[in-house]
Scaffold this motif. Sequence first.
Motif, PDB file in Angstrom:
ATOM      1  N   PHE A 210       0.832  -1.203   0.000  1.00 30.90           N
ATOM      2  CA  PHE A 210       0.000   0.000   0.000  1.00 30.90           C
ATOM      3  C   PHE A 210       0.868   1.255   0.000  1.00 30.90           C
ATOM      4  O   PHE A 210       0.639   2.192  -0.768  1.00 30.90           O
ATOM      5  CB  PHE A 210      -0.922  -0.013   1.213  1.00 30.90           C
ATOM      6  N   LEU A 211       1.889   1.273   0.841  1.00 40.72           N
ATOM      7  CA  LEU A 211       2.777   2.429   0.898  1.00 40.72           C
ATOM      8  C   LEU A 211       3.530   2.610  -0.415  1.00 40.72           C
ATOM      9  O   LEU A 211       3.800   3.740  -0.836  1.00 40.72           O
ATOM     10  CB  LEU A 211       3.764   2.269   2.059  1.00 40.72           C
ATOM     11  N   LYS A 212       3.844   1.507  -1.072  1.00 37.07           N
ATOM     12  CA  LYS A 212       4.534   1.575  -2.362  1.00 37.07           C
ATOM     13  C   LYS A 212       3.677   2.233  -3.441  1.00 37.07           C
ATOM     14  O   LYS A 212       4.203   2.703  -4.447  1.00 37.07           O
ATOM     15  CB  LYS A 212       4.929   0.172  -2.825  1.00 37.07           C
ATOM     16  N   SER A 213       2.359   2.269  -3.242  1.00 39.24           N
ATOM     17  CA  SER A 213       1.471   2.816  -4.271  1.00 39.24           C
ATOM     18  C   SER A 213       1.555   4.336  -4.368  1.00 39.24           C
ATOM     19  O   SER A 213       1.068   4.920  -5.339  1.00 39.24           O
ATOM     20  CB  SER A 213       0.023   2.397  -3.993  1.00 39.24           C
ATOM     21  N   LYS A 256       1.848  17.953  -8.706  1.00 41.75           N
ATOM     22  CA  LYS A 256       1.005  18.592  -9.737  1.00 41.75           C
ATOM     23  C   LYS A 256       0.100  17.551 -10.400  1.00 41.75           C
ATOM     24  O   LYS A 256      -1.079  17.811 -10.668  1.00 41.75           O
ATOM     25  CB  LYS A 256       1.889  19.270 -10.767  1.00 41.75           C
ATOM     26  N   GLU A 257       0.646  16.351 -10.652  1.00 38.23           N
ATOM     27  CA  GLU A 257      -0.148  15.286 -11.259  1.00 38.23           C
ATOM     28  C   GLU A 257      -1.284  14.851 -10.337  1.00 38.23           C
ATOM     29  O   GLU A 257      -2.403  14.598 -10.789  1.00 38.23           O
ATOM     30  CB  GLU A 257       0.755  14.091 -11.576  1.00 38.23           C
ATOM     31  N   GLU A 264      -9.639  15.895 -12.545  1.00 41.44           N
ATOM     32  CA  GLU A 264     -10.149  15.133 -13.678  1.00 41.44           C
ATOM     33  C   GLU A 264     -10.825  13.827 -13.257  1.00 41.44           C
ATOM     34  O   GLU A 264     -11.261  13.049 -14.105  1.00 41.44           O
ATOM     35  CB  GLU A 264      -9.001  14.844 -14.646  1.00 41.44           C
ATOM     36  N   ARG A 265     -10.874  13.589 -11.943  1.00 35.83           N
ATOM     37  CA  ARG A 265     -11.540  12.419 -11.385  1.00 35.83           C
ATOM     38  C   ARG A 265     -11.010  11.118 -11.990  1.00 35.83           C
ATOM     39  O   ARG A 265     -11.747  10.279 -12.484  1.00 35.83           O
ATOM     40  CB  ARG A 265     -13.059  12.517 -11.559  1.00 35.83           C
ATOM     41  N   ARG A 266      -9.695  10.990 -11.921  1.00 37.58           N
ATOM     42  CA  ARG A 266      -9.032   9.778 -12.408  1.00 37.58           C
ATOM     43  C   ARG A 266      -7.914   9.411 -11.446  1.00 37.58           C
ATOM     44  O   ARG A 266      -7.583  10.176 -10.535  1.00 37.58           O
ATOM     45  CB  ARG A 266      -8.448  10.010 -13.798  1.00 37.58           C
ATOM     46  N   GLN A 267      -7.349   8.231 -11.648  1.00 40.65           N
ATOM     47  CA  GLN A 267      -6.215   7.815 -10.838  1.00 40.65           C
ATOM     48  C   GLN A 267      -4.952   8.532 -11.315  1.00 40.65           C
ATOM     49  O   GLN A 267      -4.732   8.681 -12.526  1.00 40.65           O
ATOM     50  CB  GLN A 267      -6.014   6.302 -10.941  1.00 40.65           C
ATOM     51  N   PRO A 268      -4.116   8.983 -10.391  1.00 42.80           N
ATOM     52  CA  PRO A 268      -2.872   9.632 -10.813  1.00 42.80           C
ATOM     53  C   PRO A 268      -1.892   8.631 -11.411  1.00 42.80           C
ATOM     54  O   PRO A 268      -1.908   7.455 -11.069  1.00 42.80           O
ATOM     55  CB  PRO A 268      -2.324  10.225  -9.506  1.00 42.80           C
ATOM     56  N   VAL A 269      -1.058   9.121 -12.294  1.00 49.10           N
ATOM     57  CA  VAL A 269       0.016   8.311 -12.878  1.00 49.10           C
ATOM     58  C   VAL A 269       1.336   8.910 -12.392  1.00 49.10           C
ATOM     59  O   VAL A 269       1.755   9.975 -12.841  1.00 49.10           O
ATOM     60  CB  VAL A 269      -0.047   8.339 -14.420  1.00 49.10           C
TER      61      VAL A 269
END
Length: 273
Positions: A210-213, A256-257, A264-269
């Motif tokens: 989890f922390l790695k995420s 910033k991402e 944008e209601r999405r998962q960050p990359v």
Amino acid sequence: MCLMDESLEALEAPSSPKTLNNIRLQVDNGIARIALDRPEAANALNLAALEEIHQTLGELDLNESLKVVVFTGSDQAFSSGLDIAEHTDESVYQLIETFHEVIRRVTKLELVSISVVKGMALGAGCELAAVCDFCFAAEGAKLGQPELKAGLFPTAAPMIYPRLIGLRRTYEMILTGRTYDAKEAEGIGLITRVMAPAQLDAEVEKWTQFLKSFSTPVLRLARRATSDAVNLPFEEGLRHLESVYLNQLMSIEDAKEGVLALRERRQPVWKHK
């Protein structure tokens, strides 16, 4: 101390090429694992073990790709404390000083620290487990500060425990020398979680994954900013956090991402930079 590039090269392998006689080191995909390895002495912390831990932590913290360091012992003992065989007039000064250097280094890490307690964590072993950001223990584990029974007192607990368990519980632990089972230790806030021994390793692995995420630089900055701020007076701490947030966090691409992803209601990359 190794040069920085030599240290980082050494950490690419599961175990470092430098001689480690009292601990075992594994580094894999953002996670470092330090296993105390003196089974003949219930993982008592002698000077050599403390020096190995101190140097290894320093080298690990230089590796900016790492996120978490996990401390473990054996099924019988996380650590029984400082090695009484080296608690002599000739060596006790260096023993205590080096132990304190280890505690200081853990508190100043940018890495998130996790301790995993099975069996006993007593004296300096309890202090090392408790000073980590997260402490997980198996049901049946025993934690405490029994130094008073030997005519001694703990030298790190008075600085670590009040923030974790409050002043009254700190006095209780130090001035009675009693041992707490893991469930009671969880109840007073000394440890993060207690669980069945068969589930402990899998649960710790879930936490590390989890922390790695999270973004590596953001996680490391959040860890350092928090540890720095808690040692400051309230107003000074707020100013410090404001400065880190505006001048350091906002210069990280992943920050910033993250904001953009929220909008944008999405998962960050994450780019981890």
